[in-house]
Design a protein around this motif. Structure first.
Motif, mmCIF file in Angstrom:
data_model
loop_
_atom_site.group_PDB
_atom_site.id
_atom_site.type_symbol
_atom_site.label_atom_id
_atom_site.label_comp_id
_atom_site.label_asym_id
_atom_site.label_seq_id
_atom_site.Cartn_x
_atom_site.Cartn_y
_atom_site.Cartn_z
ATOM 1 N N THR A 3 48.447 88.020 55.354
ATOM 2 C CA THR A 3 48.164 89.021 56.375
ATOM 3 C C THR A 3 48.051 90.415 55.750
ATOM 4 O O THR A 3 47.124 91.171 56.058
ATOM 5 C CB THR A 3 49.286 89.016 57.435
ATOM 6 O OG1 THR A 3 49.265 87.758 58.095
ATOM 7 C CG2 THR A 3 49.120 90.127 58.444
ATOM 8 N N ALA A 4 48.995 90.725 54.870
ATOM 9 C CA ALA A 4 48.976 92.052 54.244
ATOM 10 C C ALA A 4 47.677 92.261 53.470
ATOM 11 O O ALA A 4 47.050 93.332 53.552
ATOM 12 C CB ALA A 4 50.188 92.214 53.316
ATOM 13 N N LEU A 5 47.258 91.235 52.742
ATOM 14 C CA LEU A 5 46.031 91.365 51.943
ATOM 15 C C LEU A 5 44.809 91.550 52.842
ATOM 16 O O LEU A 5 43.958 92.404 52.589
ATOM 17 C CB LEU A 5 45.844 90.129 51.058
ATOM 18 C CG LEU A 5 46.842 89.959 49.908
ATOM 19 C CD1 LEU A 5 46.605 88.644 49.176
ATOM 20 C CD2 LEU A 5 46.762 91.133 48.934
ATOM 21 N N ILE A 6 44.745 90.758 53.908
ATOM 22 C CA ILE A 6 43.606 90.859 54.829
ATOM 23 C C ILE A 6 43.556 92.257 55.448
ATOM 24 O O ILE A 6 42.503 92.879 55.558
ATOM 25 C CB ILE A 6 43.705 89.790 55.940
ATOM 26 C CG1 ILE A 6 43.540 88.393 55.339
ATOM 27 C CG2 ILE A 6 42.666 90.024 57.027
ATOM 28 C CD1 ILE A 6 43.869 87.249 56.313
ATOM 29 N N LEU A 7 44.744 92.735 55.846
ATOM 30 C CA LEU A 7 44.761 94.010 56.570
ATOM 31 C C LEU A 7 44.432 95.206 55.670
ATOM 32 O O LEU A 7 43.801 96.164 56.110
ATOM 33 C CB LEU A 7 46.101 94.207 57.280
ATOM 34 C CG LEU A 7 46.285 93.300 58.497
ATOM 35 C CD1 LEU A 7 47.622 93.547 59.161
ATOM 36 C CD2 LEU A 7 45.137 93.499 59.497
ATOM 37 N N LYS A 8 44.863 95.144 54.415
ATOM 38 C CA LYS A 8 44.512 96.248 53.514
ATOM 39 C C LYS A 8 42.994 96.338 53.388
ATOM 40 O O LYS A 8 42.423 97.419 53.336
ATOM 41 C CB LYS A 8 45.139 96.027 52.133
ATOM 42 C CG LYS A 8 46.605 96.414 52.082
ATOM 43 C CD LYS A 8 47.131 96.286 50.677
ATOM 44 C CE LYS A 8 48.637 96.346 50.639
ATOM 45 N NZ LYS A 8 49.166 96.367 49.292
ATOM 46 N N GLU A 9 42.380 95.170 53.347
ATOM 47 C CA GLU A 9 40.923 95.135 53.273
ATOM 48 C C GLU A 9 40.312 95.637 54.579
ATOM 49 O O GLU A 9 39.381 96.423 54.581
ATOM 50 C CB GLU A 9 40.486 93.697 53.003
ATOM 51 C CG GLU A 9 39.025 93.580 52.655
ATOM 52 C CD GLU A 9 38.839 92.811 51.342
ATOM 53 O OE1 GLU A 9 37.973 91.953 51.322
ATOM 54 O OE2 GLU A 9 39.581 93.070 50.383
ATOM 55 N N GLU A 10 40.888 95.170 55.677
ATOM 56 C CA GLU A 10 40.347 95.511 56.993
ATOM 57 C C GLU A 10 40.402 97.019 57.265
ATOM 58 O O GLU A 10 39.466 97.580 57.827
ATOM 59 C CB GLU A 10 41.141 94.749 58.056
ATOM 60 C CG GLU A 10 40.413 94.609 59.373
ATOM 61 C CD GLU A 10 41.083 93.566 60.258
ATOM 62 O OE1 GLU A 10 41.208 92.400 59.824
ATOM 63 O OE2 GLU A 10 41.491 93.922 61.377
ATOM 64 N N VAL A 11 41.502 97.658 56.879
ATOM 65 C CA VAL A 11 41.574 99.111 57.115
ATOM 66 C C VAL A 11 40.905 99.873 55.967
ATOM 67 O O VAL A 11 40.740 101.082 56.039
ATOM 68 C CB VAL A 11 43.037 99.611 57.287
ATOM 69 C CG1 VAL A 11 43.716 98.890 58.432
ATOM 70 C CG2 VAL A 11 43.844 99.476 55.998
ATOM 71 N N GLY A 12 40.551 99.165 54.920
ATOM 72 C CA GLY A 12 39.815 99.790 53.817
ATOM 73 C C GLY A 12 40.678 100.726 52.984
ATOM 74 O O GLY A 12 40.195 101.743 52.493
ATOM 75 N N ASP A 13 41.954 100.407 52.857
ATOM 76 C CA ASP A 13 42.810 101.286 52.060
ATOM 77 C C ASP A 13 43.826 100.471 51.265
ATOM 78 O O ASP A 13 44.784 99.948 51.819
ATOM 79 C CB ASP A 13 43.531 102.278 52.977
ATOM 80 C CG ASP A 13 44.099 103.458 52.194
ATOM 81 O OD1 ASP A 13 44.415 103.275 50.997
ATOM 82 O OD2 ASP A 13 44.218 104.544 52.777
ATOM 83 N N ASP A 14 43.600 100.376 49.966
ATOM 84 C CA ASP A 14 44.503 99.612 49.096
ATOM 85 C C ASP A 14 45.877 100.252 49.002
ATOM 86 O O ASP A 14 46.846 99.614 48.617
ATOM 87 C CB ASP A 14 43.944 99.554 47.661
ATOM 88 C CG ASP A 14 42.697 98.710 47.598
ATOM 89 O OD1 ASP A 14 42.526 97.865 48.484
ATOM 90 O OD2 ASP A 14 41.893 98.917 46.671
#
Lengths: 644, 189
Positions: free
Chosen positions: A146-157
């Motif tokens: 989930t964390a990996l998907i969401l970092k991508e989704e919000v576009g901020d590593d």
């Protein structure tokens, strides 16, 4: 201007979908400092005892510590506070990593969640921009996935994520909240799931201000090296120290069996080589030089971070080995399950099965049901995999076990209650079964409100030093200890109990240090937990005030800091008293020690209550509360008839 | 940077270098904390990793831990990018790149978007080592000085140059010149 803290909380009502940034009262910071302290105040004010933990009106609070995001090294533990459905009482857990500091850089000291969303959501908090977003596409996803998907989704590593897995979604009571290399447990994950929050994503790029900049830097910068070089702080257990102690002295299975001298040189070598093979790296938490977490890459599993004692809990619960432990954590951390409670609950279920209380009907296709054995293969490990799935999904018997051992035993009945022998106040305890009652430990287990002994013990050594010369040397360098403890330590003969009076003070000091850590956010491995080993914690009652004053501008000395600890401790106590906690609940498991001293144990409680300014039933008296500025508590107690 | 004459047109100078050992980084980001504190005005009056001139790029599930320092500003993005595989781990070219550029939010002042650049903590009196190295106990960052003979004509570019250049490329030289002149007039008055 506010220093060290931001002066704002973020209030999120998930039922209404409303978001508010609320200025906080600096007077409350002066009284409670922050973290658990200010969170307890909010819970007191806003969640009366009539509110069931699973009621939308329950709050879930993420708190930064006062010293997060300041140059003070090792201040990064985020406090999560709520009420737990497992105990019906106050629930509190801390997690390290990077979340709290990021909250502050986003401009908030706390995230306060109220209400429940209709379905899974996640929060995207990007400085002042806060959104409640749909998270139904993340249903069933692992916590880190989930964390990996969401970092991508919000576009901020650079965003930091706290998330739940399947267990939290299914309101499993032992669900954890997972973040980076850390996790929070003991009843907070279930509330996050109950509120339907799959994850919180936060990113901050604001300044945090320091009251006395050069003065703080002057004492903070040298701390990095001091902490790094100090082998008595950090998680030395993660680095293998104490494996022998835990293996030989902690109880295996359902907290039953001690395997004395089980740990051998060969085992040690095997363990080290396995860990070296699986470990990608040692890592640290925000702004801390200690490398307490190992990143583990177990074949076929999402890489995860193993911390502390978890490397033994599944192995010992199942009578399995280290490889099995590392294997199963790869699953349980993605499901978001606490590594203390889960293995114990599973071991409890296996015992019930072996005793015929749970049957094949309860456990269809249970491994080893046909009685077949394979030489050299421990069937319990397969059973652990089986039961983890059942519990995480609340499937069949898993739906009962997911309520924790205390409730499950009563739901199952038929004698199952007898097998619940290692809970206090309805909560699973560390599996330790020892010979002779230990006075300070009796008090800590009985009266502690942080539910796990590791969150209560820690400043006073667990055992005396045999050699008198060495003991003298230890005491001479024991800067962390108030004078009275030095005297008691010098007088302490091996294999004897400390005096009742000393026990009361030891319990008080031990827990006071945790209450300070948990308000300012410093890690227990740098102070409250580590002083007991080596006596040289980097942070202690005498140097902490300087860090607090220079960072926040709040003037206080050691006595006043201890007073804050006392205030927070009493406030937490009050939360539970209002929910029915009384003396009768303050009982370590009957079999925790083979030899007990019932009379002295009751005397200890009497003395401890008196020392604390509590009445005979463990309720803080009006005088005690008013003296601490907790008049609103005493008033409430009187109105409710809890106090005369 | 100190220098002494060697021969016509050339001189010796001390090159300050930070060595980065990726295997040793524990990802604690103390370097960011120390850097942002040291560069605050007054020193350590605030902290903010977004203002740090060193950032640790972390992809924890891939075991990527990469401290990089802010270098020069570029107004253009790279035309194409490489992915490097080192010891089985993939690194994007950006992970190693020190440039403050439009393609990412690294090394820009969060308020003004102006580029940040590492100045090796030059200050009076000088520090023994840059702040990020001082707080990096695991020795992922180590400091070395070495001598190099260089052409004296090389002009050092400091923060003001960089800041102005970036403003000029954003708003045009005329506008910036006009504002500078305006400020000069008002501050005299």
């Amino acid at each position: 201007m506010r220093y060290a803290e931001t002066g704002f909380d973020l209030e999120i009502d998930l039922s209404r979908g409303s978001i508010e940034r609320v200025a906080t009262d600096p007077k409350l910071t002066a009284l409670y400092l922050g973290g658990q302290g200010t969170a307890a105040k909010i819970l007191w004010d806003r969640v009366p005892p009539e509110i069931d933990p699973l009621d939308p009106e329950n709050l879930l609070i993420f708190s930064t510590g006062l010293l997060h995001s300041t140059p003070v090294p090792g201040a990064n533990r985020t406090s999560v506070d709520t009420f737990s459905p497992q105990t019906g009482r106050y629930s509190h857990s801390l997690f390290g990593g990077f979340f709290g500091p990021e909250m502050k850089y986003a401009g908030y000291d706390k995230f306060i969640f109220r209400g429940k969303a209709d379905d899974l959501v996640y929060l995207w908090i990007n400085n002042d921009k806060v959104e409640i977003r749909d998270a139904t596409h993340l249903r069933g996803k692992g916590a880190q996935e989930t964390a990996l998907i969401l970092k991508e989704e919000v576009g901020d590593d650079n965003a930091q994520v706290a998330s739940i897995g399947l267990a939290g979604e299914n309101r499993v009571y032992m669900a954890s909240i997972e973040h980076a290399n850390s996790s929070a447990s003991r009843g907070v994950g279930v509330i996050m799931g109950d509120k339907r929050i799959k994850a919180i994503v936060v990113r901050g790029t604001k300044d945090v201000y320091i009251a006395q900049p050069t003065e703080l830097a002057e004492i903070s910068i040298p701390m990095y090296k001091e902490m790094y070089d100090n082998k008595d702080c950090g998680d030395s257990m993660a680095h293998g120290e104490g494996d022998e102690f835990h293996v030989d002295n902690f109880a295996w299975g359902n907290a039953r069996t001690r395997r004395n001298q089980f740990f051998t040189k060969e085992m040690e070598e095997e363990w080290i080589s396995l860990e070296d093979k699986l470990r990608m790296r040692w890592t640290g938490c925000h702004n801390c030089p200690k490398d307490c977490h190992q990143a583990i890459n177990y074949p076929g599993r999402m890489p995860y971070f193993q911390k502390c004692y978890s490397k033994l809990t599944y192995a010992m619960g199942s009578f399995g080995d280290l490889d099995f432990d590392y294997n199963i954590i790869g699953i349980t951390q993605e499901y978001g399950m606490d590594a203390y409670s889960t293995p114990q609950t599973i071991a409890f279920a296996i015992e019930l099965y072996e005793a015929g209380i749970l049957t094949d009907k309860d456990l269809p296709d249970f491994p080893g049901a046909d009685g077949e054995t394979v030489e050299g293969y421990n069937i319990n490990t397969s059973r652990f995999f089986y039961l983890v799935e059942k519990i995480a999904r609340r499937e069949g018997i898993g739906d009962v076990l997911a309520n924790g051992i205390y409730a499950a035993a009563r739901q199952i009945g038929n004698g199952a209650e007898e097998y619940d022998h290692n809970t206090i106040k309805k909560f699973e305890q560390v599996p330790i079964k020892l010979g002779y009652v230990n006075y300070p430990y009796f008090l800590m287990y009985a009266t502690g409100e942080k539910m796990n002994i590791t969150q209560i013990e820690g400043s006073y050594p667990q055992a005396p030093i045999v050699d008198k010369k060495e003991r003298e040397e230890f005491v001479k360098n024991w800067d962390a200890a108030p004078e009275r403890f030095k005297k008691w330590f010098m007088e302490w003969e091996p294999r004897t109990n400390v005096s009742l009076e000393a026990a009361v003070h030891i319990c008080d000091w031990n827990e006071a240090m945790h209450y300070i850590d948990d308000a300012i956010g410093t890690c227990a491995f740098l102070s409250s937990f580590r002083g007991q080993f080596g006596g040289r914690p980097p942070y202690h009652i005498y140097n902490m005030p300087d860090f607090i004053t220079r960072a926040s501008g709040i003037e206080l000395d050691s006595d006043e800091l201890w007073e804050v600890a006392r205030r927070n401790r009493n406030l937490v106590r009050a939360l539970n008293i209002r929910r029915g906690l009384r003396r009768a609940d303050e009982r370590p498991p009957e079999d925790h020690w083979q030899k007990r001293e019932p009379e002295n144990e009751q005397k200890l409680l009497d003395m401890y209550y008196e020392f604390k300014g509590w009445n005979n039933d463990g309720i803080p008296t009006r005088e005690t509360l008013d003296k601490l500025g907790l008049n609103y508590v005493s008033k409430d107690f009187i109105q409710r008839g809890i106090l005369e | 940077m100190t220098g002494e004459a060697v021969s016509n047109g050339l001189k010796k100078r001390i090159i300050k270098e930070i060595k980065v050992n990726l295997d040793k980084c524990i990802g604690c980001r103390a370097c960011e904390m120390a850097c942002s504190g040291f560069h605050a005005e007054p020193k350590f009056s605030s902290t903010n990793p977004a203002r740090s001139r060193i950032r640790v790029i972390v992809e924890d599930r891939k075991d990527v831990y990469l401290p990089i320092r802010a270098g020069d500003y570029s107004s253009a993005e790279c035309a194409g990018r490489n992915t490097y595989t080192i010891n089985g781990k993939d690194y994007s070219q950006c992970s190693f790149c020190t440039v403050s550029c439009p393609s990412r939010d690294l090394f820009k002042e969060p308020d003004s978007d102006l580029p940040l650049k590492c100045d090796m903590c030059e200050s009076v009196p000088p520090l023994a080592e840059p702040m990020c190295v001082q707080v990096c106990c695991c020795d992922a960052l180590t400091y070395v000085e070495r001598e190099e003979v260089v052409d004296v004509k090389e002009v050092r570019r400091d923060e003001i140059d960089l800041g102005l250049e970036s403003l000029i490329s954003k708003h045009g030289i005329e506008k910036v010149a006009k504002i500078v002149a305006q400020i000069a007039r008002t501050s005299k008055g």
